[in-house]
Design a protein around this motif. Sequence first.
Motif, PDB file in Angstrom:
ATOM      1  N   GLY A  22       0.914  -1.254  -0.262  1.00  0.00           N
ATOM      2  CA  GLY A  22       0.075  -0.026  -0.085  1.00  0.00           C
ATOM      3  C   GLY A  22       1.043   1.182   0.064  1.00  0.00           C
ATOM      4  N   ARG A  23       1.956   1.216  -0.676  1.00  0.00           N
ATOM      5  CA  ARG A  23       3.085   2.378  -0.592  1.00  0.00           C
ATOM      6  C   ARG A  23       3.197   2.814  -1.958  1.00  0.00           C
ATOM      7  N   ASP A  24       3.483   4.206  -2.138  1.00  0.00           N
ATOM      8  CA  ASP A  24       3.882   4.882  -3.340  1.00  0.00           C
ATOM      9  C   ASP A  24       5.430   3.878  -4.012  1.00  0.00           C
ATOM     10  N   PRO A  25       5.226   3.600  -5.247  1.00  0.00           N
ATOM     11  CA  PRO A  25       6.420   2.816  -5.706  1.00  0.00           C
ATOM     12  C   PRO A  25       7.754   3.677  -5.562  1.00  0.00           C
ATOM     13  N   VAL A  26       7.785   4.961  -5.839  1.00  0.00           N
ATOM     14  CA  VAL A  26       9.022   5.629  -5.646  1.00  0.00           C
ATOM     15  C   VAL A  26       9.391   5.484  -4.284  1.00  0.00           C
ATOM     16  N   ASP A  27       8.616   6.105  -3.521  1.00  0.00           N
ATOM     17  CA  ASP A  27       9.028   6.052  -2.005  1.00  0.00           C
ATOM     18  C   ASP A  27       9.633   4.593  -1.416  1.00  0.00           C
ATOM     19  N   TYR A  28       8.808   3.692  -1.978  1.00  0.00           N
ATOM     20  CA  TYR A  28       9.277   2.225  -1.652  1.00  0.00           C
ATOM     21  C   TYR A  28      10.701   2.038  -1.916  1.00  0.00           C
ATOM     22  N   LEU A  29      10.743   2.481  -3.399  1.00  0.00           N
ATOM     23  CA  LEU A  29      12.029   1.968  -4.232  1.00  0.00           C
ATOM     24  C   LEU A  29      13.191   2.943  -3.405  1.00  0.00           C
ATOM     25  N   LEU A  30      12.800   4.168  -2.901  1.00  0.00           N
ATOM     26  CA  LEU A  30      13.828   4.849  -2.227  1.00  0.00           C
ATOM     27  C   LEU A  30      14.340   4.451  -0.890  1.00  0.00           C
ATOM     28  N   ASP A  31      13.364   3.919  -0.067  1.00  0.00           N
ATOM     29  CA  ASP A  31      13.485   3.118   1.100  1.00  0.00           C
ATOM     30  C   ASP A  31      14.482   1.889   0.798  1.00  0.00           C
ATOM     31  N   LEU A  32      14.156   1.144  -0.253  1.00  0.00           N
ATOM     32  CA  LEU A  32      14.950  -0.059  -0.592  1.00  0.00           C
ATOM     33  C   LEU A  32      16.554   0.432  -0.934  1.00  0.00           C
ATOM     34  N   ILE A  33      16.553   1.517  -1.531  1.00  0.00           N
ATOM     35  CA  ILE A  33      17.853   1.820  -1.954  1.00  0.00           C
ATOM     36  C   ILE A  33      18.783   2.346  -0.731  1.00  0.00           C
ATOM     37  N   GLY A  34      17.941   2.900   0.377  1.00  0.00           N
ATOM     38  CA  GLY A  34      18.678   3.568   1.368  1.00  0.00           C
ATOM     39  C   GLY A  34      19.280   4.715   1.027  1.00  0.00           C
ATOM     40  N   PRO A  35      20.036   5.204   2.382  1.00  0.00           N
ATOM     41  CA  PRO A  35      21.045   6.315   2.315  1.00  0.00           C
ATOM     42  C   PRO A  35      22.075   5.983   1.291  1.00  0.00           C
TER      43      PRO A  35
END
Length: 96
Positions: A22-35
């Motif tokens: 239930g997440r935005d795909p871009v936000d989800y991807l950025l969380d997976l990539i991390g800092p």
Amino acid sequence: MANIYHGFAVQSFTDELAHRAGRDPVDYLLDLIGPARMLDFTRTDYPNYGASLETYPWETGRLRRVTEMVAEKAEWGEAQSWARAPGWASRPTEAS
């Protein structure tokens, strides 16, 4: 393995995971990539496409910046009337 097909498959699956969560795909991807950080492969047998990890290190900052830039240019998150479902796939390839 063909990088184009592999990148598309991985990113498509990431979109499916975001949808399931239930997440935005871009936000989800950025969380997976991390800092932004350098990935340490010194204790692995990762071949890095035959290139030196010192010359072509794996760092997540570039992928993160590309993702953020594409989202900004596409006006991601703003009200859009898309004719089709938007999306993109990106990944580092051949020691780039």
